[in-house]
Write an enzyme that holds these catalytic residues in place. Structure first.
Site, PDB file in Angstrom:
ATOM      1  N   HIS A  48     -32.668 -28.956  49.563  1.00  0.00           N
ATOM      2  CA  HIS A  48     -32.044 -29.747  48.487  1.00  0.00           C
ATOM      3  C   HIS A  48     -32.499 -31.202  48.901  1.00  0.00           C
ATOM      4  O   HIS A  48     -31.397 -31.758  49.310  1.00  0.00           O
ATOM      5  CB  HIS A  48     -30.480 -29.713  47.998  1.00  0.00           C
ATOM      6  CG  HIS A  48     -30.683 -28.219  47.793  1.00  0.00           C
ATOM      7  ND1 HIS A  48     -29.644 -26.736  48.217  1.00  0.00           N
ATOM      8  CD2 HIS A  48     -31.191 -26.706  47.078  1.00  0.00           C
ATOM      9  CE1 HIS A  48     -30.113 -25.437  47.843  1.00  0.00           C
ATOM     10  NE2 HIS A  48     -31.174 -25.265  47.016  1.00  0.00           N
ATOM     11  N   GLU A  51     -24.467 -25.178  56.881  1.00  0.00           N
ATOM     12  CA  GLU A  51     -23.953 -26.071  56.387  1.00  0.00           C
ATOM     13  C   GLU A  51     -23.697 -27.054  57.079  1.00  0.00           C
ATOM     14  O   GLU A  51     -22.670 -27.204  57.992  1.00  0.00           O
ATOM     15  CB  GLU A  51     -23.368 -25.724  55.916  1.00  0.00           C
ATOM     16  CG  GLU A  51     -23.800 -24.722  54.650  1.00  0.00           C
ATOM     17  CD  GLU A  51     -23.951 -25.198  53.055  1.00  0.00           C
ATOM     18  OE1 GLU A  51     -24.147 -26.618  53.357  1.00  0.00           O
ATOM     19  OE2 GLU A  51     -25.451 -23.972  52.370  1.00  0.00           O
TER      20      GLU A  51
END
Length: 443
Positions: free
Chosen positions: A86, A284
């Protein structure tokens, strides 16, 4: 002598440039220049190549590090880190550049790093979505259009899915990674993201076959995935605390099953596990997707130990070759641990090699060559990660004299197909019950 001295100075300059990596964001040209400088300074330890191009034509660079960087060496497992899938999730992109810098400058000086690189082939892709990164003009902690590629597609929803058909067309960046996975024997991987602080593991999607009705989608290697996720979280500066990024969401020990967190179709980690024979988790790394540059050094310090410890896990379990009586490799033989059937069976590569990530314990390993009797071997697997080599066991098939043909699993919802038999049984049971009741009534 003067020429030699000049060459030596040039090498020293390259070393100093490669080592002087600032804690700042490196855009496409700077990132490419850094990777090329590292390779020029360490040509025998690194191999730089592009696995494809983005929609806008930017190279998808991969730097390979190891004692044999240019090619696969039998017995040496392949590992990869991928970041910036992303485009607006930027921390992983930068800490992978610092990981590269740390590995090349520590080789030959730090015994752990030296043994790691001598026994592992490490592939690092700092950015899978360079277009999205360049399109993010105003950094934001939560969301920007830079998340997507130039065609507006979310690359982590763009892979074939084992549970349902996806409608998205495969993007150039996705196809490049799929080809890369197909062409290498990857064993272990991690995909670096931002927007939370947790290690998430397979499956991201699911159905009743994998336990989705209980809110958890369990793979056959769930214990290994939990171990892998904990390896990262427990070695991270704060991930293990599990506090998440707000008071509403907590992750015990800093890990979560992907499906338990939220359902995701077309994800890269499930694709790696099912079609790539590669265990991948999603990391993450920051509550803020695109944090200020002055926080990057702390992010590197927080993740440095975890990044190294996670790579070591590629040496879990058992590995070996499947050959005929003359020592010729047998590709496409199925080698799996009993009780851990993969919906797409794990097969040997062109060298007849297999790698199975397993926790320490006793296992029955089943090697099968189509058309021949299977071979079974009970193995006692120790924790060999500290020795940088999984347990080795080879299988020799004395009767096999021909090479197996190439076999690949179709890119279809394989787990969806597993539901068909059970779905067909249920109506039959209902009918039988109804008939029994009718007979009782009429009697």
């Amino acid at each position: 002598m003067r020429v030699a001295a000049r060459d030596a100075v040039g090498v020293l300059c390259l070393l100093s440039v490669a080592a002087a990596l600032d804690f700042k964001y490196h855009h496409a040209k700077e990132l490419e220049a850094f990777l090329k400088e590292v390779h020029a300074a360490h040509p025998s330890l690194t191999h730089l190549h592009s696995i494809g191009r983005s929609v806008e034509g930017r190279d998808l660079w991969v730097l390979v590090l190891g004692k044999f960087p240019t090619h696969h060496k039998i017995g040496i497992p392949e590992f990869k880190y991928v970041a910036n899938m992303h485009g607006d999730e930027t921390v992983g992109r930068e800490i992978l550049l610092h990981l590269i810098d740390f590995l090349v400058t520590s080789y030959g000086r730090d015994p752990v790093v030296t043994r790691l690189l001598n026994n592992t082939r490490i592939h690092i892709m700092p950015t899978m979505n360079p277009d999205g990164f360049e399109a993010t003009k105003v950094p934001d902690c939560y969301y920007t259009r830079g998340r997507y590629n130039k065609n507006g597609e979310d690359l982590n929803r763009n892979f074939p899915d084992a549970f349902e058909n996806t409608s998205a067309s495969i993007q150039p960046e996705t196809q490049a990674v799929m080809n890369w996975i197909k062409n290498e024997t990857f064993v272990l991987s991690a995909n670096l993201h931002g927007g939370a602080l947790v290690a998430s593991y397979t499956f991201d999607n699911g159905n009743p076959v994998t336990g989705s009705l209980e809110g958890y989608s369990r793979s056959p290697d769930d214990d290994v995935f939990i171990h892998l996720a904990k390896t990262y979280s427990l070695n991270h500066a704060s991930m293990y605390k599990g506090t998440g990024c707000d008071n509403r969401q907590t992750f015990p020990e800093g890990i979560t099953n992907g499906y338990s967190w939220y359902q995701l179709e077309g994800g890269m980690q499930d694709y790696n596990y099912i079609w790539g024979q590669c265990f991948e988790i999603t990391l993450e790394l920051s509550c803020c997707k695109y944090p200020p540059e002055d926080q990057l050094e702390k992010f590197w310090r927080d993740n440095k130990v975890a990044l190294i410890e996670y790579i070591k896990q590629v040496h879990l379990g058992v590995k070996g070759q499947v050959t005929d009586k003359n020592g010729n490799p047998i590709p496409n033989a199925i080698v799996e641990a009993e009780g851990r059937p993969h919906v797409c069976p794990y097969r040997t590569n062109e060298h007849g090699e297999y790698f199975l990530l397993l926790l320490p314990g006793t296992y029955m390993i089943n090697a099968t060559v189509p058309g021949y009797k299977s071979m079974l071997k009970t193995v006692e697997i120790p924790d060999n990660t500290g020795n940088f080599s999984a347990l080795k066991h080879d299988f020799v098939f004395p009767e096999v004299s021909i090479r197996s043909r190439g076999v690949s699993c179709p890119k279809t919802p394989l787990y969806q197909e597993l539901q068909w038999p059970s779905a067909a049984v249920k109506p039959t049971l209902h009918i039988l019950v109804l008939m029994t009741v009718m007979l009782v009534i009429f009697k």
